[in-house]
Design a protein around this motif. Structure first.
Motif, PDB file in Angstrom:
ATOM      1  N   ARG A  62     -16.637 -19.849  40.544  1.00 42.31           N
ATOM      2  CA  ARG A  62     -17.244 -18.912  41.488  1.00 42.31           C
ATOM      3  C   ARG A  62     -16.251 -18.398  42.514  1.00 42.31           C
ATOM      4  NH1 ARG A  62     -22.985 -22.046  42.602  1.00 42.31           N
ATOM      5  NH2 ARG A  62     -23.410 -22.402  40.410  1.00 42.31           N
ATOM      6  N   TYR A  64     -15.339 -20.300  44.928  1.00 44.46           N
ATOM      7  CA  TYR A  64     -15.617 -21.091  46.133  1.00 44.46           C
ATOM      8  C   TYR A  64     -16.485 -22.278  45.734  1.00 44.46           C
ATOM      9  CZ  TYR A  64     -19.976 -18.475  45.773  1.00 44.46           C
ATOM     10  OH  TYR A  64     -21.134 -17.927  45.294  1.00 44.46           O
ATOM     11  N   CYS A  65     -16.574 -23.257  46.636  1.00 48.70           N
ATOM     12  CA  CYS A  65     -17.527 -24.355  46.463  1.00 48.70           C
ATOM     13  C   CYS A  65     -18.628 -24.146  47.498  1.00 48.70           C
ATOM     14  CB  CYS A  65     -16.860 -25.711  46.664  1.00 48.70           C
ATOM     15  SG  CYS A  65     -18.079 -27.060  46.726  1.00 48.70           S
ATOM     16  N   PRO A  66     -19.865 -23.902  47.058  1.00 47.00           N
ATOM     17  CA  PRO A  66     -20.940 -23.634  48.026  1.00 47.00           C
ATOM     18  C   PRO A  66     -21.364 -24.875  48.816  1.00 47.00           C
ATOM     19  CG  PRO A  66     -21.817 -23.674  45.789  1.00 47.00           C
ATOM     20  CD  PRO A  66     -20.323 -23.802  45.668  1.00 47.00           C
ATOM     21  N   ILE A  67     -20.987 -26.044  48.341  1.00 44.99           N
ATOM     22  CA  ILE A  67     -21.323 -27.280  49.061  1.00 44.99           C
ATOM     23  C   ILE A  67     -20.353 -27.471  50.232  1.00 44.99           C
ATOM     24  CG2 ILE A  67     -21.641 -29.776  48.866  1.00 44.99           C
ATOM     25  CD1 ILE A  67     -23.579 -28.279  47.078  1.00 44.99           C
ATOM     26  N   CYS A  68     -19.061 -27.334  49.933  1.00 42.67           N
ATOM     27  CA  CYS A  68     -18.043 -27.565  50.971  1.00 42.67           C
ATOM     28  C   CYS A  68     -17.734 -26.292  51.754  1.00 42.67           C
ATOM     29  CB  CYS A  68     -16.755 -28.078  50.342  1.00 42.67           C
ATOM     30  SG  CYS A  68     -16.983 -29.578  49.377  1.00 42.67           S
ATOM     31  N   VAL A  69     -18.139 -25.144  51.232  1.00 42.83           N
ATOM     32  CA  VAL A  69     -17.813 -23.827  51.805  1.00 42.83           C
ATOM     33  C   VAL A  69     -16.294 -23.676  51.950  1.00 42.83           C
ATOM     34  CG1 VAL A  69     -18.744 -22.066  53.334  1.00 42.83           C
ATOM     35  CG2 VAL A  69     -19.853 -24.272  53.233  1.00 42.83           C
ATOM     36  N   TRP A 158     -24.013 -17.452  35.743  1.00 44.54           N
ATOM     37  CA  TRP A 158     -23.460 -18.742  36.104  1.00 44.54           C
ATOM     38  C   TRP A 158     -24.051 -19.833  35.231  1.00 44.54           C
ATOM     39  CZ3 TRP A 158     -23.398 -18.043  42.109  1.00 44.54           C
ATOM     40  CH2 TRP A 158     -22.394 -17.110  42.411  1.00 44.54           C
TER      41      TRP A 158
ATOM     42  N   PRO B  24     -21.935 -12.845  47.136  1.00 45.59           N
ATOM     43  CA  PRO B  24     -21.586 -14.105  47.806  1.00 45.59           C
ATOM     44  C   PRO B  24     -20.084 -14.224  48.055  1.00 45.59           C
ATOM     45  CG  PRO B  24     -22.948 -14.521  45.868  1.00 45.59           C
ATOM     46  CD  PRO B  24     -22.666 -13.058  45.875  1.00 45.59           C
ATOM     47  N   PHE B  28     -18.620 -14.593  51.837  1.00 47.71           N
ATOM     48  CA  PHE B  28     -18.014 -15.889  52.151  1.00 47.71           C
ATOM     49  C   PHE B  28     -17.045 -15.828  53.348  1.00 47.71           C
ATOM     50  CE2 PHE B  28     -15.614 -19.714  51.264  1.00 47.71           C
ATOM     51  CZ  PHE B  28     -16.565 -20.576  50.755  1.00 47.71           C
ATOM     52  N   ARG B  42     -20.360 -25.109  62.002  1.00 43.02           N
ATOM     53  CA  ARG B  42     -21.282 -24.577  60.989  1.00 43.02           C
ATOM     54  C   ARG B  42     -22.563 -25.408  60.899  1.00 43.02           C
ATOM     55  NH1 ARG B  42     -20.316 -21.319  56.190  1.00 43.02           N
ATOM     56  NH2 ARG B  42     -18.113 -21.185  56.679  1.00 43.02           N
ATOM     57  N   GLU B  68     -25.115 -19.170  49.084  1.00 41.25           N
ATOM     58  CA  GLU B  68     -23.962 -20.001  48.732  1.00 41.25           C
ATOM     59  C   GLU B  68     -22.806 -19.741  49.690  1.00 41.25           C
ATOM     60  OE1 GLU B  68     -23.064 -19.927  44.538  1.00 41.25           O
ATOM     61  OE2 GLU B  68     -24.700 -21.376  44.375  1.00 41.25           O
ATOM     62  N   VAL B  70     -23.114 -19.514  52.793  1.00 41.01           N
ATOM     63  CA  VAL B  70     -23.444 -20.117  54.090  1.00 41.01           C
ATOM     64  C   VAL B  70     -23.065 -21.593  54.130  1.00 41.01           C
ATOM     65  CG1 VAL B  70     -25.321 -20.653  55.691  1.00 41.01           C
ATOM     66  CG2 VAL B  70     -25.371 -18.522  54.400  1.00 41.01           C
ATOM     67  N   GLY B  71     -23.233 -22.263  52.982  1.00 41.65           N
ATOM     68  CA  GLY B  71     -23.083 -23.710  52.975  1.00 41.65           C
ATOM     69  C   GLY B  71     -24.448 -24.319  53.238  1.00 41.65           C
ATOM     70  N   TRP B  73     -25.976 -26.980  52.030  1.00 38.14           N
ATOM     71  CA  TRP B  73     -26.184 -28.400  51.726  1.00 38.14           C
ATOM     72  C   TRP B  73     -25.454 -29.246  52.744  1.00 38.14           C
ATOM     73  CZ3 TRP B  73     -29.489 -30.787  48.572  1.00 38.14           C
ATOM     74  CH2 TRP B  73     -29.352 -32.179  48.443  1.00 38.14           C
TER      75      TRP B  73
END
Ligand SMILES: [Zn+2]
Lengths: 186, 351
Positions: A62, A64-69, A158, B24, B28, B42, B68, B70-71, B73
């Motif tokens: 992707r 990026y990592c959406p968990i770690c941003v 995805w 996204p 980002f 954040r 995604e 935004v973060g 989790w």
């Protein structure tokens, strides 16, 4: 209305409703990381990005990592195994609406690949839908070289790779233990 | 009486005719920059609200993917409006009035490039009565411009002058898409696209994003040396059916402007969502903006039109004028619907 008289059109009546059909077309550039994923599929390779912070693998990448941003780059690219475990599945029973081509129930499975990485919305081959279950060990079946295509891959694909991967077939090995894939279900 | 809320961070993406990145992906860095500029952690952010349009994306629930950037989790408290990000800002402003949280993140984003805006917007705005007539936004804007010309409320030359100034202003704006230094005479020699509108009267088709961070008073003072206060905000809607309205007026803008308190002090600068050139004069008059007011120093929507972010970008640009350019009082305006149907107006002030 079922009354036959109601179906007769009075030419002098005001227009109360009309049919209107419309189709929207979209054309979007594949973003660079999905383009690299598509190119690799044509080459019978599955690639992903491993997050440098948490280690989760995203395939297709992707960026990026959406968990770690945090962003991920080419430096985070890894090649994934083409064998794995069915972690979850959905059986879809088609309802015949306009444009629906499927007629028989079919399964879409989520996979955890050996060594890391997950794919969702994959087709399972050679297995009747009632026999699909988590823990099955499977391996990839690529589309034949001459038929392999990535035209259907979009920026939103995805996890899917239709056109390049025909599906996944059982390896014949015993089922994996739930410990091998619990808490990792994508 | 509403509590004062401040803008403490903002960021934008460049406005592009065709973005290579996904929504996204280009959101980002924009969201990260706005949060960084605000100086807030954040994970501290109490509420997140996004504005986007699934019709533009060509996919249902496309806004979920935008999260995604935004973060999300561990899970966050968030919401979405199928509107410009300016309305997401309004929702966040209301949420902050509760007083139990002190920061909110707002963003708007859209890619207009994959589809044909003339097909998409009518479906988004009115699939029932106007779309089957082929009433696309440019045709409707042309009707409104014609009505203003016929009423003697504007001239084609004034429209060209607005476009000229917007393009010149945009030269200094790194996020702008259309810049230029042609004079009005040159622009007026161009053929009509849809009479009486020429290309310079239309906004560009753009992909882009904008993000803003809001904070309650105490938090804003702790975070920022120059918080930009939202002193008033209001939004109103005119009758949906354009045939039922006098298109040479915008009562919703007038009422929203009055309720936001535009007239309660001297306005230095205004960032107006005048998506078509003629709208700038109409909006300025309804808001009572006099000659001394600098309008759209960024170039405005005629220079960059990232749909679903363009209204929020007016907040970012107006805030920039106060935080970075020393202006005292600014108006930010966003619109939605055909022919200025819906209007949101805010008054921003520095300390
Ligand atoms: Zn990560």
């Amino acid at each position: 209305m079922t009354d036959a008289k109601q179906d007769e059109v009075d030419p002098n009546a005001p227009v109360a409703g009309m049919d209107f059909f419309m189709q929207l077309e979209y054309h979007e550039l594949l973003c660079p990381v999905v383009r690299e994923f598509a190119d690799a599929l044509m080459d019978k390779r599955l690639i992903g990005h491993r997050c440098p912070q948490c280690g989760l693998v995203y395939s297709p990448p992707r960026g990026y990592c959406p968990i770690c941003v945090v962003p991920t780059t080419k430096a985070d690219e890894i090649e994934l195994a083409t064998r794995g475990i069915v972690t979850n599945y959905t059986v879809v029973t088609p309802v015949q609406y306009y444009g629906q081509e499927e007629t028989e129930p079919f399964a879409k499975v989520s996979l955890q690949l050996d060594g890391g990485g997950n794919l969702s919305l994959q087709d399972l081959l050679e297995v009747p839908v009632e026999q699909v279950h988590p823990g099955m060990r499977v391996e990839v079946v690529w589309a034949p070289d001459s038929e392999r295509k990535v035209d259907d891959i979009t920026n939103r694909s995805w996890g899917t790779a239709e056109g390049a991967i025909q599906g996944w077939k059982p390896t014949g090995e015993p089922d994996a233990s739930p410990d091998d894939y619990s808490d990792k279900v994508f | 009486m509403a509590n004062d809320i401040a803008i403490v961070g903002y960021a934008q993406s460049p406005s592009l005719r065709q973005a290579e990145l996904t929504e996204p992906q280009f959101l980002f860095p924009v969201i990260s920059e706005a949060i960084e500029r605000a100086g807030v952690e954040r994970r501290e952010i109490g509420f997140t609200c996004a504005g986007s349009c699934d019709y533009l994306s060509g996919q249902t629930f496309a806004f979920v993917m935008n999260l995604e950037a935004v973060g999300a989790w561990p899970p966050i408290s968030e919401s979405h409006v199928e509107m410009d990000g300016a309305w997401a800002l309004y929702e966040a402003w209301v949420r902050l009035q509760h007083g139990d949280i002190d920061t909110a993140l707002v963003f708007g984003s859209g890619k207009s490039s994959p589809g044909l805006p003339a097909e998409i917007y009518p479906l988004q705005m009115d699939p029932y009565t106007l779309t089957p007539l082929g009433a696309d936004p440019v045709s409707l804007a042309a009707l409104q411009a014609r009505a203003m010309l016929d009423a003697g409320k504007i001239t084609e030359r004034e429209m060209a002058e607005t476009a000229t100034r917007s393009r010149k202003n945009a030269i200094g704006n790194p996020y702008a898409q259309v810049t230029g230094d042609d004079d009005p005479e040159t622009l007026l020699k161009e053929p009509y696209v849809t009479a009486p509108l020429r290309r310079h009267d239309l906004p560009p088709i753009s992909d882009g994003a904008c993000a803003v961070v809001l904070a309650t008073a105490d938090k804003a003072k702790a975070l920022s040396k120059r918080p930009v206060w939202i002193r008033g905000i209001d939004h109103r809607i005119d009758i949906h059916q354009p045939g039922m309205r006098d298109l040479t007026e915008s009562p919703s803008t007038r009422i929203a402007g009055k309720n936001a308190g535009v007239g309660k002090g001297k306005v230095d600068v205004a960032e107006l969502s005048a998506t078509f050139s003629y709208q700038e004069k109409l909006l300025s008059q309804e808001l009572g903006l006099g000659d001394g007011v600098e309008i759209n120093p960024s170039g405005g929507p005629l220079a960059a039109n990232p749909v679903m972010a363009v209204g929020l970008a007016r907040f970012a640009e107006a805030a920039r004028q106060i935080a970075e350019r020393g202006k005292k009082r600014a108006v930010a305006h966003a619109t939605s619907g055909q022919c200025l149907q819906q209007n949101l107006v805010a008054v921003l002030e520095g300390d």
